[in-house]
Design an enzyme around this catalytic site. Sequence first.
Site, PDB file in Angstrom:
ATOM      1  N   LYS A  44       0.824  -1.218   0.000  1.00 24.35           N
ATOM      2  CA  LYS A  44       0.000   0.000   0.000  1.00 24.35           C
ATOM      3  C   LYS A  44       0.855   1.263   0.000  1.00 24.35           C
ATOM      4  CE  LYS A  44      -2.218  -1.157   3.826  1.00 24.35           C
ATOM      5  NZ  LYS A  44      -3.169  -1.062   4.951  1.00 24.35           N
ATOM      6  N   LYS A  46       2.767   2.244   2.387  1.00 27.57           N
ATOM      7  CA  LYS A  46       2.700   2.818   3.729  1.00 27.57           C
ATOM      8  C   LYS A  46       3.876   2.293   4.538  1.00 27.57           C
ATOM      9  CE  LYS A  46      -1.324   3.534   6.009  1.00 27.57           C
ATOM     10  NZ  LYS A  46      -2.605   3.170   6.662  1.00 27.57           N
TER      11      LYS A  46
END
Length: 130
Positions: A44, A46
Site C-alpha cells: 500500500k 505505507k
Amino acid sequence: MKKVITYGTFDLMHMGHINLLKRAKDLGDYLVVAISTDEFNALKNKKSYHSYENRKMILEAIRYVDEVIPESTWEQKAEDVKNHDIDVFVMGDDWKGKFDFLRDHCEVVYLPRTVGVSTTKIKKELLVAK
C-alpha cells in the site's frame, strides 16, 4: 455471543484509535482487530513506525480488544467475516460505502472519526517539531 471486527494499521496509537476500539466493542461482546502486516503496508506504499509484532502487542494490551489477526490482502475481509463468525463489521466513516458488499454476511457499521486527531497528522507535526 456477538462478534465484531475492525481493520487498520494502528500505528502510533492515539485517542482516535482508542475511541474506535471502544465504540466497536460496544457493538458486541468480542472484538477482533485485523492489523495490516508490514508486507501489506509495503504493498500500500505505507510505512509504519512500529513493526507488525509491536503493533499487535500494543493492541493485545488494550482492554477492548479480544483478538488480533493479520491483514495481508484487501480481499480477505469476506473470508475473515466467515472464518471468525463475525456479526458486525466496523470501519471509520472515511470508508463509508466501501465495504457494503459485506452486508451479505454481516451488519456493516461506519463510525465517525475522532475530530482533530490522526496518525497522518501526528507524523506531520512530528516532522515540523524536529
